[in-house]
Write a protein that holds these residues in place. Structure first.
Motif, mmCIF file in Angstrom:
data_model
loop_
_atom_site.group_PDB
_atom_site.id
_atom_site.type_symbol
_atom_site.label_atom_id
_atom_site.label_comp_id
_atom_site.label_asym_id
_atom_site.label_seq_id
_atom_site.Cartn_x
_atom_site.Cartn_y
_atom_site.Cartn_z
ATOM 1 N N GLY A 1 -17.978 1.445 -9.015
ATOM 2 C CA GLY A 1 -17.932 0.663 -10.241
ATOM 3 C C GLY A 1 -16.693 0.829 -11.084
ATOM 4 N N SER A 2 -15.749 1.629 -10.638
ATOM 5 C CA SER A 2 -14.531 1.795 -11.424
ATOM 6 C C SER A 2 -13.303 1.618 -10.535
ATOM 7 N N LYS A 3 -12.160 1.512 -11.184
ATOM 8 C CA LYS A 3 -10.918 1.311 -10.434
ATOM 9 C C LYS A 3 -10.538 2.567 -9.664
ATOM 10 N N ALA A 4 -9.911 2.340 -8.524
ATOM 11 C CA ALA A 4 -9.487 3.466 -7.702
ATOM 12 C C ALA A 4 -8.294 4.182 -8.331
ATOM 13 N N THR A 5 -8.195 5.446 -8.046
ATOM 14 C CA THR A 5 -7.051 6.250 -8.468
ATOM 15 C C THR A 5 -6.157 6.462 -7.261
ATOM 16 N N TYR A 6 -4.930 5.996 -7.349
ATOM 17 C CA TYR A 6 -4.005 6.054 -6.227
ATOM 18 C C TYR A 6 -3.099 7.281 -6.321
ATOM 19 N N GLU A 7 -2.781 7.836 -5.172
ATOM 20 C CA GLU A 7 -1.841 8.945 -5.124
ATOM 21 C C GLU A 7 -0.415 8.417 -5.320
ATOM 22 N N GLN A 8 0.423 9.321 -5.750
ATOM 23 C CA GLN A 8 1.816 8.952 -5.990
ATOM 24 C C GLN A 8 2.445 8.393 -4.729
ATOM 25 N N GLY A 9 3.135 7.290 -4.883
ATOM 26 C CA GLY A 9 3.817 6.685 -3.742
ATOM 27 C C GLY A 9 2.995 5.652 -2.995
ATOM 28 N N VAL A 10 1.721 5.523 -3.329
ATOM 29 C CA VAL A 10 0.866 4.535 -2.667
ATOM 30 C C VAL A 10 0.801 3.284 -3.539
ATOM 31 N N GLU A 11 1.178 2.139 -2.957
ATOM 32 C CA GLU A 11 1.220 0.901 -3.729
ATOM 33 C C GLU A 11 -0.178 0.321 -3.896
ATOM 34 N N LYS A 12 -0.643 0.258 -5.113
ATOM 35 C CA LYS A 12 -2.001 -0.230 -5.345
ATOM 36 C C LYS A 12 -2.138 -1.722 -5.072
ATOM 37 N N ILE B 1 -8.408 -1.414 -3.081
ATOM 38 C CA ILE B 1 -9.640 -0.679 -2.827
ATOM 39 C C ILE B 1 -10.723 -1.172 -3.771
ATOM 40 N N ASN B 2 -11.891 -1.441 -3.167
ATOM 41 C CA ASN B 2 -13.045 -1.865 -3.939
ATOM 42 C C ASN B 2 -14.227 -0.983 -3.576
ATOM 43 N N HIS B 3 -14.902 -0.472 -4.596
ATOM 44 C CA HIS B 3 -16.066 0.394 -4.372
ATOM 45 C C HIS B 3 -17.218 -0.219 -5.151
ATOM 46 N N ALA B 4 -17.755 -1.290 -4.574
ATOM 47 C CA ALA B 4 -18.698 -2.131 -5.304
ATOM 48 C C ALA B 4 -20.098 -1.545 -5.397
ATOM 49 N N LEU C 1 -22.836 2.051 -4.193
ATOM 50 C CA LEU C 1 -22.873 3.480 -3.859
ATOM 51 C C LEU C 1 -22.835 3.742 -2.361
ATOM 52 N N THR C 2 -22.812 2.672 -1.574
ATOM 53 C CA THR C 2 -22.766 2.875 -0.128
ATOM 54 C C THR C 2 -21.615 2.143 0.553
ATOM 55 N N LEU C 3 -20.780 1.458 -0.210
ATOM 56 C CA LEU C 3 -19.733 0.659 0.420
ATOM 57 C C LEU C 3 -18.426 0.712 -0.363
ATOM 58 N N SER C 4 -17.361 1.002 0.353
ATOM 59 C CA SER C 4 -16.015 0.881 -0.193
ATOM 60 C C SER C 4 -15.178 0.122 0.824
ATOM 61 N N THR C 5 -14.259 -0.703 0.345
ATOM 62 C CA THR C 5 -13.388 -1.436 1.242
ATOM 63 C C THR C 5 -11.928 -1.178 0.891
ATOM 64 N N LEU C 6 -11.116 -1.145 1.932
ATOM 65 C CA LEU C 6 -9.670 -1.038 1.791
ATOM 66 C C LEU C 6 -9.070 -2.293 2.403
ATOM 67 N N THR C 7 -8.305 -3.033 1.620
ATOM 68 C CA THR C 7 -7.623 -4.218 2.132
ATOM 69 C C THR C 7 -6.124 -3.957 2.132
ATOM 70 N N VAL C 8 -5.545 -4.036 3.320
ATOM 71 C CA VAL C 8 -4.099 -3.912 3.445
ATOM 72 C C VAL C 8 -3.546 -5.326 3.354
ATOM 73 N N THR C 9 -2.876 -5.625 2.276
ATOM 74 C CA THR C 9 -2.401 -6.989 2.049
ATOM 75 C C THR C 9 -1.021 -7.205 2.662
ATOM 76 N N SER C 10 -0.843 -8.389 3.239
ATOM 77 C CA SER C 10 0.436 -8.757 3.854
ATOM 78 C C SER C 10 0.986 -7.591 4.678
ATOM 79 N N ALA C 11 0.218 -7.202 5.661
ATOM 80 C CA ALA C 11 0.560 -6.013 6.444
ATOM 81 C C ALA C 11 1.842 -6.212 7.248
ATOM 82 N N HIS C 12 2.606 -5.124 7.363
ATOM 83 C CA HIS C 12 3.830 -5.124 8.142
ATOM 84 C C HIS C 12 3.763 -3.991 9.162
ATOM 85 N N PRO C 13 4.629 -4.016 10.158
ATOM 86 C CA PRO C 13 4.569 -2.980 11.207
ATOM 87 C C PRO C 13 4.556 -1.550 10.667
ATOM 88 N N GLU C 14 5.225 -1.299 9.561
ATOM 89 C CA GLU C 14 5.251 0.061 9.012
ATOM 90 C C GLU C 14 3.904 0.493 8.432
#
Lengths: 115, 112
Positions: free
Chosen positions: A53-64, A69-72, A74-87
């Motif tokens: 129910g709250s916004k994710a806290t990102y580590e330094q250097g990680v582009e939010k 990240i969505n944690h809608a 108590l049993t589900l969280s999703t990570l979406t990698v947007t416009s993914a590149h080979p790196e």
């Protein structure tokens, strides 16, 4: 007990695609979920921490804006990698815990390959 | 800066032998020290964990030894088996915190 399911286990897609990874706690309620990235033969690198129910806290250097990240619930969280590149190709692993001081239980990871 | 230092990087042990992996930390606020086992292509699985109020914890063939004054802890695998071949990570977290700080991992190979 304490099973964490991660889906999909492997994704291969073209550069520019957005990819969503799901992390579910199957038999417990996870107040906190974590997302890690692991390069071959290296340790786990924490990307972000999410509480239900709250916004994710990102580590330094990680582009939010890159790693959404969505944690809608108590049993589900999703990570979406947007416009993914080979790196962005890597092994992404989630974990979940019931609360402070409790063990983290890990999913089996998602191997992401961007062509 | 690596919060938890782990050694050795790799370890080869004969079947039936004892595997020993060591970790050290600096942050005295750490109060939870788990060990994880990871097989290739899988996520880490919690193996055993210890808190600073005890110096040793044993579960089956796996034992954690903890030295609070030296800020060191180690994993001992007794009667090592080929099925124990995996990468082992030590970790630590602080009082009231959930974030785990992982060691760099030890690749264990148990040869028949």
């Amino acid at each position: 007990g304490a099973v964490v399911s991660q889906h999909p286990s492997r994704v291969i897609c073209k550069s520019g695609t957005s990819v969503k990874i799901e992390c579910r706690s199957l038999d417990f309620q996870a107040t906190t979920m974590f997302w890690y990235r692991q390069f071959p033969k290296q340790s786990l690198m924490l990307m972000a921490t999410s509480n239900e129910g709250s916004k994710a806290t990102y580590e330094q250097g990680v582009e939010k804006d890159k790693f959404l990240i969505n944690h809608a619930s108590l049993t589900l969280s999703t990570l979406t990698v947007t416009s993914a590149h080979p790196e962005d190709s890597s092994f992404y692993i989630c974990s979940a815990t019931t609360g402070w001081g409790q063990p983290q239980h890990f999913g089996d990871g998602t191997r992401l390959s961007i062509l | 800066q690596q919060q938890v230092k782990q050694s050795p990087q790799s370890l080869i042990v004969q079947k039936g032998g004892i595997s020993i992996i060591n970790c050290a930390y600096e942050n005295t606020a750490f109060d939870y020290f788990p060990w994880y086992q990871q097989f290739p292509g899988k996520g880490p699985a919690l193996l055993i964990a210890i808190r600073p109020d005890v110096s040793e914890k044993k579960e089956g063939r796996f034992t954690i030894s903890f030295n609070k004054s030296a800020k060191q802890f180690s994993l001992h695998i007794m009667d090592s088996q080929p099925g124990d071949s995996a990468t082992y990570f030590c970790a630590a977290s602080g009082i009231g915190a959930n974030n785990l700080f992982f060691g760099t991992g030890t690749r264990l190979t148990v040869i028949p």
